[in-house]
Design an enzyme around this catalytic site. Sequence first.
Site, mmCIF file in Angstrom:
data_model
loop_
_atom_site.group_PDB
_atom_site.id
_atom_site.type_symbol
_atom_site.label_atom_id
_atom_site.label_comp_id
_atom_site.label_asym_id
_atom_site.label_seq_id
_atom_site.Cartn_x
_atom_site.Cartn_y
_atom_site.Cartn_z
ATOM 1 N N LYS A 66 108.517 -50.000 -20.062
ATOM 2 C CA LYS A 66 109.771 -49.259 -20.285
ATOM 3 C C LYS A 66 109.487 -47.753 -20.324
ATOM 4 O O LYS A 66 108.339 -47.346 -20.491
ATOM 5 C CB LYS A 66 110.405 -49.713 -21.604
ATOM 6 C CG LYS A 66 109.550 -49.432 -22.847
ATOM 7 C CD LYS A 66 110.106 -50.151 -24.067
ATOM 8 C CE LYS A 66 109.239 -49.901 -25.293
ATOM 9 N NZ LYS A 66 109.613 -50.785 -26.413
ATOM 10 N N ARG A 101 117.413 -54.564 -35.823
ATOM 11 C CA ARG A 101 117.824 -53.817 -34.631
ATOM 12 C C ARG A 101 118.818 -54.656 -33.823
ATOM 13 O O ARG A 101 120.016 -54.465 -33.946
ATOM 14 C CB ARG A 101 116.572 -53.450 -33.820
ATOM 15 C CG ARG A 101 116.792 -52.399 -32.787
ATOM 16 C CD ARG A 101 115.501 -51.768 -32.298
ATOM 17 N NE ARG A 101 114.543 -52.692 -31.695
ATOM 18 C CZ ARG A 101 113.371 -52.321 -31.188
ATOM 19 N NH1 ARG A 101 113.016 -51.040 -31.227
ATOM 20 N NH2 ARG A 101 112.549 -53.197 -30.665
ATOM 21 N N HIS A 121 110.580 -59.406 -33.032
ATOM 22 C CA HIS A 121 109.797 -58.167 -33.003
ATOM 23 C C HIS A 121 109.448 -57.768 -34.430
ATOM 24 O O HIS A 121 110.312 -57.788 -35.308
ATOM 25 C CB HIS A 121 110.634 -57.075 -32.319
ATOM 26 C CG HIS A 121 109.875 -55.823 -31.999
ATOM 27 N ND1 HIS A 121 108.738 -55.822 -31.213
ATOM 28 C CD2 HIS A 121 110.091 -54.535 -32.347
ATOM 29 C CE1 HIS A 121 108.299 -54.570 -31.094
ATOM 30 N NE2 HIS A 121 109.092 -53.765 -31.773
ATOM 31 N N ARG A 129 103.580 -59.145 -25.988
ATOM 32 C CA ARG A 129 104.172 -57.989 -25.303
ATOM 33 C C ARG A 129 103.309 -56.766 -25.589
ATOM 34 O O ARG A 129 103.292 -56.248 -26.702
ATOM 35 C CB ARG A 129 105.605 -57.753 -25.798
ATOM 36 C CG ARG A 129 106.516 -58.973 -25.642
ATOM 37 C CD ARG A 129 107.941 -58.660 -26.075
ATOM 38 N NE ARG A 129 108.038 -58.176 -27.440
ATOM 39 C CZ ARG A 129 108.175 -58.944 -28.507
ATOM 40 N NH1 ARG A 129 108.244 -60.262 -28.389
ATOM 41 N NH2 ARG A 129 108.239 -58.410 -29.708
ATOM 42 N N TYR A 178 108.326 -14.087 -26.193
ATOM 43 C CA TYR A 178 109.654 -13.894 -26.782
ATOM 44 C C TYR A 178 109.542 -13.629 -28.286
ATOM 45 O O TYR A 178 108.747 -14.267 -28.986
ATOM 46 C CB TYR A 178 110.506 -15.159 -26.605
ATOM 47 C CG TYR A 178 111.073 -15.324 -25.213
ATOM 48 C CD1 TYR A 178 111.959 -14.386 -24.686
ATOM 49 C CD2 TYR A 178 110.730 -16.421 -24.446
ATOM 50 C CE1 TYR A 178 112.481 -14.557 -23.410
ATOM 51 C CE2 TYR A 178 111.255 -16.597 -23.175
ATOM 52 C CZ TYR A 178 112.134 -15.652 -22.665
ATOM 53 O OH TYR A 178 112.654 -15.817 -21.405
ATOM 54 N N CYS A 192 107.458 -20.516 -23.790
ATOM 55 C CA CYS A 192 108.698 -20.283 -23.030
ATOM 56 C C CYS A 192 109.151 -21.589 -22.379
ATOM 57 O O CYS A 192 108.485 -22.611 -22.495
ATOM 58 C CB CYS A 192 108.475 -19.253 -21.930
ATOM 59 S SG CYS A 192 107.592 -17.771 -22.423
ATOM 60 N N ASP A 250 109.136 -22.388 -19.211
ATOM 61 C CA ASP A 250 108.300 -22.816 -18.081
ATOM 62 C C ASP A 250 106.863 -22.309 -18.141
ATOM 63 O O ASP A 250 106.068 -22.603 -17.255
ATOM 64 C CB ASP A 250 108.913 -22.308 -16.765
ATOM 65 C CG ASP A 250 110.418 -22.423 -16.768
ATOM 66 O OD1 ASP A 250 110.904 -23.561 -16.802
ATOM 67 O OD2 ASP A 250 111.100 -21.374 -16.789
#
Length: 373
Positions: free
Chosen positions: A42, A139, A169, A222, A268, A314, A316
């Site tokens: 997942k 859940r 689970h 799992r 910044y 920042c 990027d």
Amino acid sequence: MNKQTFFYRDTWVDVDLGHIAENVSLIKQQLPEEVAIIAVVKANAYGHGDLQVAQTALAAGASYLAVAFLDEAIALREQGIHAPILVLGATRARDAHVAAAYRVTLTVYQTDWIEEAKYVLEDQEQLAVHLKLDTGMGRIGIRNSEELQQIEHSLKGVGRFNLEGVFTHFSTADGPDEAYFQDQYKKFQELLAVMEHLPPLVHCSNSAAALRYPAVHCNAVRIGIAMYGLAPSPTMKQQMSVSLKEAFSLHSKLVHVKKVAKGEKIGYGATYETQKDEWIGTLPIGYADGWIRKLQGQEVLVKGQRVPIVGRICMDQCMIRLPFEVEVGTPVTLIGCNGGQRISIDEIAGSLDTINYEVPCLIGSRVPRVYTY
Ligand SMILES: *Cc1c(COP(=O)(O)O)cnc(C)c1O
């Protein structure tokens, strides 16, 4: 999901599929022969790449795949994966025919759902389902024997469902609360005893339970986090007898290097001031890649040395303080090994006050994944 094979950017993730294959084989060796491995892929295989991890895990001994949502299962089918795929999360009843058309197995836990889904399935269509039992996670799932008997009865009454599995689970398999784990396991056994027929697949263990409680395997496990080479929790990291190998590493290259005089500001908000004449380097990675602002001050590896990120990260780019002049284009490792030094995913999780699971998921799709074997 990983269709891009060529990129122009000096930041990338290396995914070592050889390590994933080794981890799967190692886990398989620990399990009794009849226990099947359901490889949990997942969330784009926890950020590693769903198709590549699915192929690798299946070749290394997994026989089933699991994802969270139907969309993820369809994406794998569209990329040519034929192995059985279980959707662990909720799917809308009105989408049951889509799952059937793609031969995807759904998780089911409500009688109303069965009643609605049977009308959208075509006459000859067969939908494989696993029943989910909630034994203490709170859940999704069937919570008591009355509900379980009702849903089993309802499934049998309609020919279109193939009840292939039943599962639960654990919420504390990786932690110190063994009593709660045992309570959940007991509740699971009690609920299974109520069923008229046990389906072929009975599974309850995630990575933590599979590695820690070998007695409770049922006939499938799992496996998510352990396949990626990570311990399910810090406690387990110390106790684990198997040595798993991390598959995910994050790299960049210096795109600018300059000498900055004492007393100048960086980034910044001008929050960082050089203490003396310093070499400052710039990396083309930022918070839009998931390298979030909280990682200001985190160390990275340059030529086998730990150096800090200085100033605010920042969107990027970010800046690092170099110990000496380094050439533009020099590789920098943010996660992984460099010159005999290593920054682990667990170290980054510590800096972010979170769990290792979150780290590779956080590194966004803008960062290309490069696969090695
Ligand atoms: C994500 C998930 C897993 C995998 O858990 P790991 O701790 O990564 O092994 C197993 N089962 C369910 C229901 C899950 O949602």
